[in-house]
Design an enzyme around this catalytic site. Structure first.
Site, PDB file in Angstrom:
ATOM      1  N   ALA A  11     -27.292  -8.076   2.840  1.00  0.00           N
ATOM      2  CA  ALA A  11     -28.337  -6.770   2.493  1.00  0.00           C
ATOM      3  C   ALA A  11     -28.560  -5.855   3.506  1.00  0.00           C
ATOM      4  O   ALA A  11     -29.665  -5.269   3.701  1.00  0.00           O
ATOM      5  CB  ALA A  11     -29.473  -7.086   1.816  1.00  0.00           C
ATOM      6  N   GLY A  12     -27.622  -5.745   4.614  1.00  0.00           N
ATOM      7  CA  GLY A  12     -27.966  -4.743   5.841  1.00  0.00           C
ATOM      8  C   GLY A  12     -27.506  -3.455   5.518  1.00  0.00           C
ATOM      9  O   GLY A  12     -27.414  -2.927   4.313  1.00  0.00           O
ATOM     10  N   ASN A  96     -20.948 -15.442  13.903  1.00  0.00           N
ATOM     11  CA  ASN A  96     -20.301 -15.034  12.493  1.00  0.00           C
ATOM     12  C   ASN A  96     -19.387 -16.056  11.686  1.00  0.00           C
ATOM     13  O   ASN A  96     -19.406 -15.975  10.635  1.00  0.00           O
ATOM     14  CB  ASN A  96     -19.510 -13.856  12.440  1.00  0.00           C
ATOM     15  CG  ASN A  96     -20.525 -12.548  12.775  1.00  0.00           C
ATOM     16  OD1 ASN A  96     -21.607 -12.780  12.481  1.00  0.00           O
ATOM     17  ND2 ASN A  96     -20.168 -11.407  12.874  1.00  0.00           N
ATOM     18  N   HIS A 176      -7.690  -6.088  12.765  1.00  0.00           N
ATOM     19  CA  HIS A 176      -8.652  -4.871  12.624  1.00  0.00           C
ATOM     20  C   HIS A 176      -9.054  -4.908  14.158  1.00  0.00           C
ATOM     21  O   HIS A 176     -10.268  -5.524  14.490  1.00  0.00           O
ATOM     22  CB  HIS A 176      -9.717  -5.283  11.767  1.00  0.00           C
ATOM     23  CG  HIS A 176     -10.858  -4.113  11.639  1.00  0.00           C
ATOM     24  ND1 HIS A 176     -10.753  -2.884  11.550  1.00  0.00           N
ATOM     25  CD2 HIS A 176     -12.171  -4.115  11.732  1.00  0.00           C
ATOM     26  CE1 HIS A 176     -11.724  -2.115  11.533  1.00  0.00           C
ATOM     27  NE2 HIS A 176     -12.570  -2.974  11.494  1.00  0.00           N
TER      28      HIS A 176
END
Length: 320
Positions: A11-12, A96, A176
């Site tokens: 929910a950042g 992460n 990426h």
């Protein structure tokens, strides 16, 4: 017919933006999950109150328990630590990876039939790990990167040529990161390939080369400007485009980190390629014809991804 259920894990800044867009687009009811108590609840309530202004009927709920994502049709994962100035995406690997393990186990237990879109960096390694931790079919787990990178490429081209972004089709392949491959020969402005635009004098080769390099460093440019975080509007829009194609079975061709099974001469890894997204998830990979220079750049990008995968395996021996 029941509305779709969209679970946003994290929910950042990206997660909150995703919730806002999903509500405005009426894509489905939204569960905004985060381990931080109060944050998802506050953002969900704020957006729910805003829905009375923009006039869309959706349910939004903030949650701290993975049980609340039960039965989700789509899970979009943004959980983890974002980049700060001076950091590369690869610097986020260790912390992460642990987050992806917790998220993967939560999805496996409560939303095993979902279509999962990963945004967490370093993207190509995180989506690969997330698929293994969740145990979901590989075609149902995909990474958001190429849509964003290609959007940056398209915007820079629009800015340079004075042409609407609607008439620009730009493509990037590979991981990426700074080794991504903007596909100059396959990208078009008004249907004209970029090399032809250079010939016609729309922009110089030097300008095109600068745009390609700016595209590769696009995320870092925003990190340096913000100083306290990374991009969130464009990543959120990119993930919503992917989720919409899945939920509405649109069959859009979008560049995404997708599991390869022989395409582009590669197996058993996730890397950015064009893919058809429909109700079956990642349904078909589109293979561009590549010349020797493009093959070399793509191979370099893939080696960077493989290096991240090996680093993940060194941290967590359950990954294979």
């Amino acid at each position: 017919m029941a509305r779709a259920k969209i679970a946003l894990i994290g929910a950042g800044m990206i997660g909150g933006t995703l919730a806002h867009i999903a509500a405005r687009e009426e894509l489905g009811d939204v569960i905004l999950f985060d381990i931080a108590e109060g944050t998802p609840q506050g953002k969900a309530l704020d957006i729910a109150e805003a829905s009375a202004v923009f006039g869309k009927d959706v349910a939004l709920k903030g949650a701290n328990d993975y049980a609340d994502i039960a039965g989700a049709d789509v899970c979009i994962v943004t959980a983890g630590v974002p980049r700060k100035p001076g950091m590369s995406r690869d610097d986020l690997l260790g912390i992460n990876l642990k987050v992806m393990k917790a998220v993967g186990e939560g999805i496996k237990a409560h939303a095993p039939n979902a279509f999962v879109i990963c945004i967490t960096n370093p993207l190509d390694a995180m989506v690969w790990a997330l698929q293994q931790f969740s145990g979901l079919p590989k075609e149902k787990v995909i990474g958001m990167a190429g849509v964003l990178d290609s959007a940056r490429f398209a915007y820079f081209l629009a800015e340079a040529t004075g042409v609407s972004v609607e008439d620009i089709h730009a493509w990037t392949l590979g991981g990426h990161g700074d080794d991504m491959v903007p596909m100059v020969r396959h990208s078009t402005v008004g249907g004209l390939p970029l090399p032809e635009l250079v010939k016609q004098g729309w922009l110089s080769q030097d300008k095109l080369d600068a745009i390609v390099e700016r595209t590769r460093k696009g995320g870092g440019e925003i990190v340096a400007l913000l100083k306290t975080g990374s991009a969130f509007y464009a990543p959120a829009e990119s993930a919503i485009a992917m989720a919409t194609s899945y939920l509405k079975d649109k069959k859009r061709v979008l560049p995404c980190a997708t599991y390869l099974t022989g395409q582009y001469g590669l197996n058993d890894l996730y890397v950015g390629v064009p893919v058809v997204i429909g109700a079956g998830g990642a349904e078909k990979i589109v293979e561009f014809e590549t010349n020797d220079d493009e093959k070399a750049m793509f191979a370099k990008s893939v080696e960077s991804v493989k290096g991240l995968m090996e680093a993940c395996k060194a941290i967590d021996s359950s990954l294979v």
